[in-house]
Motif scaffolding. Structure first.
Motif, PDB file in Angstrom:
ATOM      1  N   ASP A   1       0.851  -1.193   0.000  1.00 35.07           N
ATOM      2  CA  ASP A   1       0.000   0.000   0.000  1.00 35.07           C
ATOM      3  C   ASP A   1       0.881   1.236   0.000  1.00 35.07           C
ATOM      4  N   GLY A   2       0.312   2.340  -0.467  1.00 37.08           N
ATOM      5  CA  GLY A   2       1.015   3.617  -0.417  1.00 37.08           C
ATOM      6  C   GLY A   2       1.117   4.248  -1.783  1.00 37.08           C
ATOM      7  N   ASP A   3       1.877   5.337  -1.829  1.00 38.04           N
ATOM      8  CA  ASP A   3       2.075   6.023  -3.098  1.00 38.04           C
ATOM      9  C   ASP A   3       3.180   5.326  -3.896  1.00 38.04           C
ATOM     10  N   ARG A   4       3.416   5.833  -5.081  1.00 34.14           N
ATOM     11  CA  ARG A   4       4.379   5.227  -6.006  1.00 34.14           C
ATOM     12  C   ARG A   4       5.752   5.013  -5.354  1.00 34.14           C
ATOM     13  N   GLN A   5       6.291   6.047  -4.725  1.00 33.50           N
ATOM     14  CA  GLN A   5       7.613   5.946  -4.112  1.00 33.50           C
ATOM     15  C   GLN A   5       7.618   4.932  -2.971  1.00 33.50           C
ATOM     16  N   SER A   6       6.578   4.943  -2.159  1.00 34.67           N
ATOM     17  CA  SER A   6       6.482   4.018  -1.031  1.00 34.67           C
ATOM     18  C   SER A   6       6.438   2.569  -1.514  1.00 34.67           C
ATOM     19  N   ILE A   7       5.678   2.302  -2.557  1.00 36.16           N
ATOM     20  CA  ILE A   7       5.592   0.939  -3.104  1.00 36.16           C
ATOM     21  C   ILE A   7       6.948   0.507  -3.642  1.00 36.16           C
ATOM     22  N   ARG A   8       7.643   1.391  -4.327  1.00 39.12           N
ATOM     23  CA  ARG A   8       8.977   1.061  -4.850  1.00 39.12           C
ATOM     24  C   ARG A   8       9.955   0.776  -3.711  1.00 39.12           C
ATOM     25  N   GLU A   9       9.895   1.564  -2.642  1.00 42.17           N
ATOM     26  CA  GLU A   9      10.775   1.348  -1.489  1.00 42.17           C
ATOM     27  C   GLU A   9      10.454   0.032  -0.779  1.00 42.17           C
ATOM     28  N   GLN A  10       9.163  -0.267  -0.631  1.00 43.62           N
ATOM     29  CA  GLN A  10       8.767  -1.534  -0.012  1.00 43.62           C
ATOM     30  C   GLN A  10       9.228  -2.714  -0.861  1.00 43.62           C
ATOM     31  N   ALA A  11       9.147  -2.576  -2.179  1.00 39.86           N
ATOM     32  CA  ALA A  11       9.604  -3.636  -3.075  1.00 39.86           C
ATOM     33  C   ALA A  11      11.111  -3.839  -2.953  1.00 39.86           C
ATOM     34  N   CYS A  12      11.851  -2.753  -2.828  1.00 42.54           N
ATOM     35  CA  CYS A  12      13.303  -2.838  -2.645  1.00 42.54           C
ATOM     36  C   CYS A  12      13.628  -3.580  -1.357  1.00 42.54           C
ATOM     37  N   GLU A  13      12.976  -3.221  -0.272  1.00 37.35           N
ATOM     38  CA  GLU A  13      13.206  -3.880   1.016  1.00 37.35           C
ATOM     39  C   GLU A  13      12.856  -5.364   0.932  1.00 37.35           C
ATOM     40  N   ALA A  14      11.735  -5.690   0.274  1.00 36.53           N
ATOM     41  CA  ALA A  14      11.339  -7.096   0.126  1.00 36.53           C
ATOM     42  C   ALA A  14      12.364  -7.867  -0.695  1.00 36.53           C
ATOM     43  N   ALA A  15      12.881  -7.254  -1.747  1.00 36.21           N
ATOM     44  CA  ALA A  15      13.885  -7.914  -2.587  1.00 36.21           C
ATOM     45  C   ALA A  15      15.158  -8.182  -1.785  1.00 36.21           C
ATOM     46  N   LEU A  16      15.580  -7.212  -0.980  1.00 40.99           N
ATOM     47  CA  LEU A  16      16.773  -7.415  -0.154  1.00 40.99           C
ATOM     48  C   LEU A  16      16.546  -8.521   0.871  1.00 40.99           C
ATOM     49  N   ALA A  17      15.356  -8.584   1.450  1.00 37.52           N
ATOM     50  CA  ALA A  17      15.043  -9.642   2.415  1.00 37.52           C
ATOM     51  C   ALA A  17      15.057 -11.010   1.737  1.00 37.52           C
ATOM     52  N   ARG A  18      14.496 -11.097   0.535  1.00 38.07           N
ATOM     53  CA  ARG A  18      14.511 -12.368  -0.217  1.00 38.07           C
ATOM     54  C   ARG A  18      15.932 -12.733  -0.629  1.00 38.07           C
ATOM     55  N   LEU A  19      16.719 -11.746  -0.970  1.00 41.64           N
ATOM     56  CA  LEU A  19      18.111 -11.981  -1.327  1.00 41.64           C
ATOM     57  C   LEU A  19      18.885 -12.518  -0.128  1.00 41.64           C
ATOM     58  N   LEU A  20      18.658 -11.942   1.038  1.00 43.23           N
ATOM     59  CA  LEU A  20      19.321 -12.419   2.250  1.00 43.23           C
ATOM     60  C   LEU A  20      18.947 -13.872   2.532  1.00 43.23           C
ATOM     61  N   ALA A  21      17.667 -14.199   2.383  1.00 42.98           N
ATOM     62  CA  ALA A  21      17.224 -15.582   2.596  1.00 42.98           C
ATOM     63  C   ALA A  21      17.890 -16.523   1.594  1.00 42.98           C
ATOM     64  N   ALA A  22      17.976 -16.100   0.344  1.00 43.49           N
ATOM     65  CA  ALA A  22      18.598 -16.933  -0.686  1.00 43.49           C
ATOM     66  C   ALA A  22      20.088 -17.124  -0.410  1.00 43.49           C
ATOM     67  N   LEU A  23      20.770 -16.069  -0.001  1.00 39.51           N
ATOM     68  CA  LEU A  23      22.184 -16.178   0.332  1.00 39.51           C
ATOM     69  C   LEU A  23      22.400 -17.140   1.486  1.00 39.51           C
ATOM     70  N   SER A  24      21.548 -17.072   2.473  1.00 36.17           N
ATOM     71  CA  SER A  24      21.657 -17.962   3.638  1.00 36.17           C
ATOM     72  C   SER A  24      21.423 -19.399   3.208  1.00 36.17           C
ATOM     73  N   ASP A  25      20.452 -19.609   2.326  1.00 42.05           N
ATOM     74  CA  ASP A  25      20.131 -20.951   1.834  1.00 42.05           C
ATOM     75  C   ASP A  25      21.274 -21.530   1.016  1.00 42.05           C
ATOM     76  N   VAL A  26      21.807 -20.738   0.086  1.00 44.56           N
ATOM     77  CA  VAL A  26      22.913 -21.201  -0.765  1.00 44.56           C
ATOM     78  C   VAL A  26      24.161 -21.391   0.081  1.00 44.56           C
ATOM     79  N   GLY A  27      24.456 -20.442   0.962  1.00 41.41           N
ATOM     80  CA  GLY A  27      25.636 -20.542   1.817  1.00 41.41           C
ATOM     81  C   GLY A  27      25.600 -21.764   2.707  1.00 41.41           C
ATOM     82  N   TYR A  28      24.392 -22.086   3.201  1.00 45.01           N
ATOM     83  CA  TYR A  28      24.225 -23.236   4.081  1.00 45.01           C
ATOM     84  C   TYR A  28      24.465 -24.545   3.328  1.00 45.01           C
ATOM     85  N   ARG A  29      24.021 -24.593   2.075  1.00 46.01           N
ATOM     86  CA  ARG A  29      24.119 -25.830   1.286  1.00 46.01           C
ATOM     87  C   ARG A  29      25.454 -25.980   0.584  1.00 46.01           C
ATOM     88  N   SER A  30      26.230 -24.914   0.524  1.00 47.05           N
ATOM     89  CA  SER A  30      27.500 -24.973  -0.202  1.00 47.05           C
ATOM     90  C   SER A  30      28.537 -25.759   0.570  1.00 47.05           C
TER      91      SER A  30
END
Length: 166
Positions: free
Chosen positions: A137-166
């Motif tokens: 929810d929110g205006d254009r800038q807020s949605i873009r910022e929330q998407a950025c934060e979500a992408a970084l959180a998903r990236l962190l999870a993926a790094l942890s998953d790959v790092g754990y399995r490596s």
């Protein structure tokens, strides 16, 4: 402008990637480089950030990232399958261990039949590809910022998953 929470998450992502010896590439539509900028704003990012593609237009999604034109014609640009193909395309194009992508509708109008605030984050890693749907929810800038934060959180999870399995 990168918020404090986003900067914190980016710092954690960069540190985790470096400790794991993993590299990252981005493919961004609605965030238009915010994810790559948040990472690059972090000291040490050059040890893990391979590069990124701002793919605002479908022609770039297809031509540079390899998103199938048939998929774009069928579902539009705001779709989990498109997010997955974008992430995989970034991973391949930049020779990275993990690709992260963003596609969605920041507004002010709906796009491709999807409502404002609909966002898909794609992740591609040696373990495969996946996508995650969000509704912000929110205006254009807020949605873009929330998407950025979500992408970084998903990236962190993926790094942890790959790092754990490596």
């Amino acid at each position: 402008m990168i918020s404090g929470g986003t900067a914190e998450t980016a710092t954690t992502v960069v540190g985790t990637a470096i400790r794991s010896g993993l590299t990252v590439a981005t493919a961004e539509s609605l965030t238009a480089g915010l994810v790559a900028a948040a990472l690059a704003n972090t000291p040490g990012a050059s040890a893990m950030l391979q590069g990124g593609v701002v793919a605002y237009q479908n022609s770039v999604k297809a031509g540079i990232l390899g998103v199938p034109e048939e998929l774009l014609a069928t579902v539009g640009s705001v779709d989990g399958g498109v997010a997955e193909a974008m992430a995989d395309g970034a991973r391949r194009a930049c020779a990275a261990d993990i690709g992260i992508s963003t596609t969605g509708v920041a507004g002010p109008e709906p796009h491709d039949g999807k409502g404002v605030g609909t966002v898909f984050i794609g992740v591609a890693s040696p373990q495969g590809v996946g996508s995650f749907e969000y509704s912000f929810d929110g205006d254009r800038q807020s949605i873009r910022e929330q998407a950025c934060e979500a992408a970084l959180a998903r990236l962190l999870a993926a790094l942890s998953d790959v790092g754990y399995r490596s």
